[in-house]
Each structure stands twice: as structure tokens, then as C-alpha cells.
Design a protein around this motif. Structure first.
Motif: not given
Length: 929
Positions: A585-605
Motif C-alpha cells: 500500500r501507499g502512493p502509486p509509485s511506491h506500490q508499482i515499485g514494490t510489486s516489480f521489486w518483489f517479483s524480480f527479486s524472486t529471481m535471486v530469492f
């Protein structure tokens, strides 16, 4: 009917009365007349026989027939005995309109005469009827060349055109015709047999009368031509009269196969045989030939009399037989339509006046006796072991398994091949090429210019010798190089092959490619090498030379799909966690960044955001597994790219060379030149090389300096080339289709089949591997254990589409469940509101953006916050009894909006929620403003 009331009908009989066989037939004729009128006493006609002796002479036979027609005024003539005699008498019968009925003249050539003379009847099985039975036997045993031995007269020559046509249908041919005069002496017969012995063919078809045939076999036995490896087949007339031979004559024919006219055995036939034997014994009491037996032609003579008697009786009701009125036309019609069951089978004449037959018996002469039945041939079924009343065969058979055990000449039970290299014959003259390059295949050694012979060595020579060692017989040969007087090559491989066609060589043993144009002149054996034309090009190493090598482990479609799934998975997790997880949750930019960060960070767990919903955890578990597989595969592929030598061809297809204007090489005088020209290469782009070293030199040179970009040649040559230069070049293709190398022999040579079988035996054993190791062992020993054409196979989407399907379906499943639950929870907003659709959608999205305070995660968080606030009040002096008192004194205090619907809440609940209720009130006030 009284004897005086019968009408006599004169019938002539023309036979060679001095022969034993004629006496047998005459007794059959007389017995038939007696039997017929004995069983038909009420018939008003009686046949009166007028017998004439033709004295084994054509002119005499014609003279006797003429006398019977003109002077005796016979209504029909039985005979003559031979086909040669019948040819002359046919014309007499036609002119006088007197039917000529022959039960022993079987030549097919008489059939042509009968079309011109309708008054000639062949009441015997014609010789042309048996040729399909003979060809079926030939096909069953796979014989390719057949030599007919026949008499030089109308009888012998009549069958040859039909026999030749029948043999061609089974891919057999007649390389030579042995013609023997009917008056040949024993010495003349011996000379002809010696000539046959010097030939390769060992399958003979004997078509001659039994007396001449018995002499032929007696002489053949003496000179050794009834031994193992020989095949003798006698035609029906000879076989039908075997019982006319003595035991000594039959002993010389052991192992012979015979085609015999089939006669069904019946009680009536046995009865007639017994009565004939008694009659013949009485007629020949003082004649030593009384031991003769009834033969099939005697049975045909018996049935012919029956047919003639029935026909005459039939027309007697409409014709005055004792007048001078000619009855020929009516008698002709009556005989043609006569049908009955005779002692030799059904008596039915076809439109040409020939006895119809559809069955032959196949016999094997053994133990000096008559023919031993080994099978049958029928027009419908082909070769069969037993005759059945109703055949169940679906197709025509030419299988030797349908025949019984055959004892071949020489008392062998193994079928002869049908040809042999004669011991006193010439040695095979085998042509070999002279070449400057690729001597690993053929190399001429010890050439003797005086005899033009030489020795030879090489891979091809060793294969040929290994094949000869497999053959069950010796094959003497000499090698003759195809050279000019100065010792240089006399021409191309096409020229060399053509020498076999013009009989300069008996065969060619070389690295000759099997081509369609060459097959027009020679027959090739099965190939003994790999097939196809390939391209060999230099290799280049791309190891660590590209700054973008980290992208190469995955193909572009796999990169795009993986990136898309990272975005899609991040979006799904955000949707599932947005209402219930503060980290999403939070500002839209924060939510987009968090979502992408979470998804791509799974690449290196390395993802640190907590996922609190069960659906979100389910999606993340599946996606983490997919990422694990992808990362491990990527790591392995990248490691291979960075550590293993990556050799790639400089050129991948021939059109690339053509378009670039670079040159291509080929082995000089090879047919590959024609293929390159057909592909579109001009002469300026085609370069010939002569040896392996020359080829390497051209490939190593730059195009500007006269080098070539690729070599196009046959697979065996290029394998030899790569065996020496495996680290520098690689093979691509095949780019053209060819059959491989084979040995060339004359058209129709029986050696082709034997050598081909021998090649198969060699290739299926260790012999071929040993020969290849001997001649093609690499000079660079590292080529033995390494493959210079290592290529890193990039990971493609096709290898992982199953994983992506699982991940996609899982995410969609979780997303659908969430949407269904959310719609159910907010159904009043969509259904009960009177606002417009656009406003209801805004309210719906606004509800989605709000926290789900009923989610257990928030309740637990609120409870922890209350405890923290209580602890803070106690520390500040507002806790304890004072707080309780304050609560008791303020029971009328207005409640927060969240508590407006809960006026009956207990005091304890109010105490526990007083602080968060104030916070919520402040938030609500801010939102309203």
C-alpha cells in the motif's frame, strides 16, 4: 439298335505307327470307340477308323491325310502326331472342310494357324499354357537368367516367344538360346552342352520330345552337368511321357523338375487304365514294349474320340451322313460346343479350338522313378502345395514355401543360385580408377604395362575382398587400371562405368557413386558407404568474444516470456495483497515499485516483502519453483558458454556462399560440379581440388587470394578429410541426396545380388568397422575422443512451456477466486446504488483501495497497537485505577463513527478500543474534508 441300322462315319487316324507311343495312343483310340458305343448302344452313328502311318515324316503325313480326305472321304482326322506334321495338314483340312483333331500337337504357333483354319482342334494342353507356371518357379527361387534348350522345329520354337514374355514379368531374361536339331548326333549334343558349361547360367529349361530329351540328359549326366548347382526344368510334353522312359534314362534325370498336365484321379480313370492294360497286352503280346504305361496324351486321345462321336451323333439328326453332302461346317460347330467330363478332366474347348486348362502339377524326378509330386500351379492361386476344392487364397503366390521338399541335382536339398563361375571360364576383368587424391579409397600398385594388370589397395578394395570372402564360391578376378598408354587416367568415372556397358570390363570396383544416369548402363550393388553430398566449412570460436554473451543462454522468445511472467506475477501478487498488506500500500509509485521489486527479486530469492494471503502464498510458491528451474538452467548454459570451446561454422548454407560471391571447391572430375552448376554457381565461383592437402590449403586461404569459403563433396570423402582436420572444419548437410558408393556390373548380372548380400553381411559385422579404422584413422589423435562440432544449444521456450503454463494457470486461478470473493463482498455497491455505472465503478475501485480491517492481520495489528498504547498510558501516569474511573465517569461520551452501530458494547470493549477509535475518527474527518 441293330448293327445294320447304324450309320458308319469314316474317320482317319494319322500316327507314326512305328513308335511305341503311337501304339499306346492307337489302343486308346480303339478302346474309346468300343467304350463309347458300348455305353451308347442306341446311337445310330458308328465311327469307322481308317489308320495311316505317317512314318515320322512330314511329307508322308500330309500325303496320308490327303489320301484320307480325297479317296476315303473321311469326315474327320485324328492326329497327326507332331506339331510339325500338323502345320501342313491344317491347310488340307481347311480346304476340304474336314476337322483335324490333334491330341499330341501342342505348339503354340499352331494357335496362329488355327485362327486362319477354324477346322483345326488342339485337344491337348497348349505349350503356352505352362509358361506362367515355369515363370512362377523361376521367381520363387530368384533366378535371373534362364537358358532354354529346344529343338529346331515348329514344336521347339513355338514356345519361345511366350516363354520370354513370361520370364520378363518376373525380371528374368534369356541370355542365350540353345537350339538342337531333332536329328542331332550324340557328339553334336555334347558340343552344345560343353558350350553351356562354360557359361555362368545354370538354369536350363528343356523343351523337346521325350526321345531326344532322354539322350540330352544321358549325355549331360556323363559330362557332369547333373551335379550340384544345376537347375533343369522340363516342359509338359516331356514330363507327360516320362513313363515311356526306362529306368536307366530316368536315373540320368535325378533332381530334374517337371511341369505336368494335371489329371484328376477317379474310379472311372482307374477302370479304363485296367482295361487298356489288358487290351494293350493282348495287342502287343510279342512286342517287348508291352511294359509301357498309359500316359496323359493317351487319355486326351480317348476323350477326343468321345468328343468326335458325340458331335457326329448330334448332327446326325439334321444331316444325311451317307450322302455326298459336306457335313464339315455343322461338324465344326458341334465339336466346338461339345462339353463333357472326360477321363483327363473336363473337356471344354476355347474360342480357338484349344483344350482349356488352369492347373499343372509340379514333379521332382528322384530315385530313377517317375515324377514325385511337390506342388501345383493354378492360374488363380499360383504355386500351392495341395489342391483344394475351394481355394481360400487371396492373391497369386510365387513362394517356394508352397512347394514340397525338392531333391536337386547332386542330391542337394539347398536351392541352387542359378549361376556359377565356370572353373574353365575366364577370370573377371575388373576395372579400377587411377587418381591423384583420396587414395585411401583406391590406389593402384605394381602396375604391369605388358599385361595392363595391377594390384590395388584401399578402403574400397578391402570392402570388395571382404565381400568375396563371404561368397560361398570362388570368384577369380584381375584388376585392370583405367589408364592411357602413358599411365595417366583415361577418363572420368562416367567413362569408367561405360567400359562395363561396352564389355571392356566385367565389373568396376571403385568409389563410384550410384547415380541414375550411370544406372542406365550398368547395375550397381547395394551401397557400402554413407550417402549424400555435404558441405565442409571452417569453424570459428565465439568463446567470450561477445560482450552480450550473457544473453545467449536463452533464446529471445524465452527472454520475452520470462520478463512477461515477472510482470504478470508481480501484478497478481499486488492485487491479492493490496487490501490486506501494508507493504503493498501507499502512493502509486511506491506500490508499482514494490510489486516489480518483489517479483524480480524472486529471481535471486531476495524478496523481503511478506505475503499474508493464502492465495498470494500459493502464487509465490509456484512462481519461485519456476524461477528456480530457470535460474539453474541459465547458470548451467552460461557456464558452458564461458568454459567450453564454442566452435561455429562460418557458413551455414550453400546459398550464403552463392550470394556472397565467394568460391566453393569440389573434387576434380566429380559429378558434384554438375550439381553446383545446377544450383546456380558460375564457373568463376567453382574451384577444383586434387587432394586432401590441396583442399585444406584452399580453405585456409582468403577469398581475395584464391581461397574458397566451403567444400562441397560426398560424405565418404569429407569424412576422410575431417579425420585429418577435425579441429579446423565442420560438416554441414547433406545438402544433396545421393545413394552412396557401389560396385558396377553389367546389366542383369547375377553377381549383383550375391555381392549385395555379401556387402550386407560385411557391414553388419565387425569387418566394416575394422576396415574403416584401418583407412580412416585420424592423424590428429585428439579427433578420436572429441567432437570438434560442439555447439551450445540455447535454451528455448519449447523446453519450459510446461512450467509457464503451470505458473500462468495458478496465478489466473488465484486471481479469479479473489475477484469472485470481492464481487460477492461488494455486491450491494453494484446492485443497490442508484448512481450511474461510472460512479458505481469509482465507488467499487475506491472500496478496493481501502484496507480490509476485518482481515485477521489488521485485527492482530490493532490489538498489538492497543496494548502498546495502554502501556504508554501507564508509564505516563494515566493508567491503573484512574483510567478505570475515567472510563466509568464518561459512559456518555460520544462514540466514534465506527462504533455508531454498536450502542450495546460492553464497557470492557470500550476501554480496549478507545484509543484506536479516536484515530479512526481523525482519519475519517480528514477523508471527509
Amino acid at each position: 439298335m441293330a448293327q445294320n441300322d447304324t450309320i458308319p462315319v469314316k474317320v482317319g487316324v494319322v500316327l507314326d505307327m512305328k513308335t511305341q507311343i503311337a501304339k499306346i495312343w492307337l489302343s486308346c483310340i480303339e478302346l474309346a470307340v468300343s467304350d463309347f458305343y458300348g455305353s451308347h448302344p442306341n446311337f445310330k452313328t458308328r465311327l469307322i477308323l481308317n489308320i495311316r502311318d505317317s512314318n515320322e515324316d512330314v511329307v508322308t503325313a500330309a500325303s496320308q491325310a490327303s489320301d484320307l480326305i480325297k479317296n476315303v472321304q473321311v469326315q474327320a482326322i485324328l492326329g497327326p502326331q507332331s506339331s510339325t506334321q500338323a502345320k501342313f495338314i491344317i491347310d488340307l483340312g481347311q480346304k476340304a472342310q474336314v476337322p483335324i483333331i490333334s491330341f499330341s500337337a501342342t505348339s503354340p504357333s499352331l494357335k496362329m494357324s488355327s485362327q486362319q483354319s477354324s477346322y483345326f482342334f488342339q485337344t491337348a494342353t497348349g505349350d503356352s499354357s505352362q509358361v506362367m507356371a515355369i515363370s512362377s518357379i523361376v521367381k520363387a527361387f530368384g533366378w535371373r537368367k534362364i537358358v532354354p534348350i529346344y529343338t529346331a522345329n515348329e514344336y521347339g520354337e513355338g514356345i519361345i516367344p511366350y516363354l520370354g514374355d513370361a520370364l520378363r514379368t518376373v525380371n528374368a531374361e534369356i541370355p542365350y538360346r540353345s537350339v538342337i536339331s531333332p536329328f542331332a548326333t550324340d557328339d553334336q549334343i555334347k558340343v552344345e552342352l560343353y558350350k553351356l558349361e562354360t557359361m555362368q547360367t545354370r538354369v536350363f529349361i528343356v523343351h523337346m520330345w521325350y526321345d531326344l530329351g532322354s539322350r540330352l540328359f544321358t549325355i549331360a549326366k556323363k559330362i557332369g552337368m547333373l551335379g550340384q548347382g544345376y537347375v533343369w526344368i522340363i516342359t509338359q510334353d516331356f514330363t507327360n511321357l516320362l513313363n515311356s522312359l526306362n529306368s536307366m534314362e530316368l536315373n540320368s534325370m535325378e533332381g530334374v523338375l517337371g511341369i505336368m498336365s494335371f489329371v484328376p484321379q477317379t474310379k472311372e480313370l482307374n477302370s479304363i487304365k485296367a482295361r487298356w492294360r489288358n487290351k494293350f497286352y493282348k495287342d502287343t503280346i510279342n512286342d517287348p514294349s508291352f511294359h509301357a504305361k498309359l500316359n496323359i496324351m493317351g487319355m486326351w486321345a480317348y476323350d477326343s474320340v468321345y468328343a468326335l462321336a458325340l458331335a457326329i451323333e448330334r448332327i446326325s439328326n439334321t444331316t444325311t451322313l451317307n450322302s455326298n453332302v459336306t457335313i464339315g461346317p455343322k461338324l465344326l460347330e458341334a465339336i466346338s460346343s461339345t462339353k463333357f467330363k472326360g477321363i483327363a478332366g473336363n473337356f471344354i474347348l476355347d474360342n480357338n479350338g484349344q483344350l482349356e486348362t488352369s492347373t499343372f502339377k509340379i514333379v521332382n524326378i528322384v530315385n530313377g522313378g517317375g515324377g514325385r509330386e511337390i506342388g501345383f500351379w493354378t492360374r488363380k492361386d499360383g504355386l500351392i502345395r495341395k489342391l483344394l476344392l475351394e481355394s481360400n487364397n487371396d492373391k497369386y503366390s510365387t513362394s517356394k514355401s508352397n512347394l514340397g521338399l525338392i531333391i536337386w541335382p547332386g542330391e542337394s536339398i539347398l536351392p541352387p543360385k542359378g549361376w556359377e563361375i565356370p572353373t574353365n571360364g575366364k577370370r573377371l576383368k575388373i576395372g579400377i580408377p587411377v587418381k591423384s587424391g583420396f587414395n585411401e579409397f583406391v590406389k593402384v600398385m605394381n602396375f604391369d604395362s605388358s599385361t595392363n594388370k595391377s594390384d590395388a589397395t584401399g578402403f574400397t578394395i578391402d570392402v570388395f575382398k571382404a565381400a568375396l570372402n563371404v561368397l560361398p564360391y570362388a570368384l577369380p578376378y584381375d584388376f585392370f587400371p583405367f589408364v592411357k598408354p602413358d599411365g595417366t587416367s583415361a577418363g572420368t568415372y562416367d567413362d569408367l562405368v561405360y567400359q562395363v556397358f561396352v564389355s571392356n570390363y566385367d565389373a568396376v570396383v571403385a568409389d563410384i557413386t550410384i547415380r541414375a544416369n550411370r544406372s542406365q548402363y550398368v547395375d550397381f550393388t547395394l551401397p557400402y558407404t554413407d550417402s549424400g553430398v555435404v558441405m565442409v566449412v571452417p569453424m570459428k570460436d565465439h568463446k567470450r568474444k561477445s560482450p552480450w554473451i550473457f544473453l545467449k543462454p536463452l533464446t529471445w522468445d524465452l527472454w520475452v516470456t520470462t520478463f512477461g511472467f515477472f510482470l504478470f506475477t508481480g501484478f497478481v501478487v499486488w492485487v491479492l495483497e493490496h487490501q490486506i498488506n501494508e507493504e503493498f500500500r501507499g502512493p502509486p509509485s511506491h506500490q508499482i515499485g514494490t510489486s516489480f521489486w518483489f517479483s524480480f527479486s524472486t529471481m535471486v530469492f531476495a524478496h523481503r516483502e511478506n505475503v499474508v494471503s493464502n492465495l498470494g502464498r500459493f502464487v509465490v510458491i509456484i512462481w519461485v519453483f519456476v524461477v528456480l528451474v530457470l535460474t539453474q538452467s541459465y547458470t548451467a548454459s552460461l557456464t558452458s558458454l564461458l568454459t567450453v570451446e564454442q566452435l561455429e561454422p562460418t557458413i551455414t548454407n550453400l546459398n550464403q556462399v552463392l550470394k556472397s560471391g565467394e568460391r566453393v571447391g569440389y573434387l576434380r572430375e566429380s559429378f558434384v560440379y554438375g550439381l553446383l552448376r545446377q544450383t546456380g554457381f558460375p564457373d568463376s565461383q567453382i574451384v577444383a581440388y586434387d587432394s586432401i592437402e590441396h583442399c585444406d590449403q584452399l580453405l585456409s586461404m582468403e577469398n581475395a587470394k584464391g581461397g574458397i569459403a566451403a567444400v562441397v563433396d560426398e560424405t565418404p570423402y569429407m569424412k576422410v578429410f575431417l579425420a585429418q582436420y577435425c579441429s579446423k572444419y565442420t560438416m554441414i548437410g547433406p545438402i544433396f541426396i545421393t545413394t552412396g558408393f557401389g560396385f558396377a556390373f553389367p546389366k542383369g548380372s547375377p553377381l549383383v545380388g550375391d555381392i549385395s548380400t555379401a556387402i550386407l553381411n560385411v557391414t553388419e559385422r565387425d569387418d566394416m568397422k575394422n576396415i574403416e579404422n584401418k583407412w580412416f584413422e585420424p592423424m590428429d589423435k585428439s579427433c578420436l575422443d572429441s567432437n570438434p562440432k560442439i555447439s551450445s544449444n540455447r535454451l528455448s521456450l519449447g523446453s519450459f512451456w510446461g512450467l509457464f503454463i503451470i505458473a500462468g494457470v495458478s496465478s489466473l486461478f488465484a486471481l479469479i477466486i479473489f475477484i469472485v470473493m470481492f464481487l460477492h463482498k461488494n455486491r450491494q455497491v453494484l446492485l443497490d446504488s442508484n448512481d450511474s455505472i461510472e460512479k458505481r465503478i469509482k465507488v467499487f475501485l475506491k472500496n478496493f483501495d481501502q484496507k480490509d480491517l476485518n482481515f485477521h492481520h489488521f485485527r492482530k495489528s490493532n490489538s498489538n497497537n492497543n496494548n502498546n498504547n495502554n502501556n504508554q498510558l501507564n508509564n505516563d501516569g494515566y493508567g491503573g485505577t484512574n483510567m478505570v474511573e475515567l472510563s466509568n465517569n464518561n459512559t456518555e461520551c460520544p462514540s466514534s463513527p465506527s462504533d455508531s452501530n454498536s450502542s450495546t458494547d460492553s464497557m470492557v470493549e470500550q476501554k480496549s478500543t478507545i484509543v484506536p477509535t479516536i484515530d479512526e475518527l481523525l482519519v475519517q474527518i480528514n477523508e471527509d474534508h
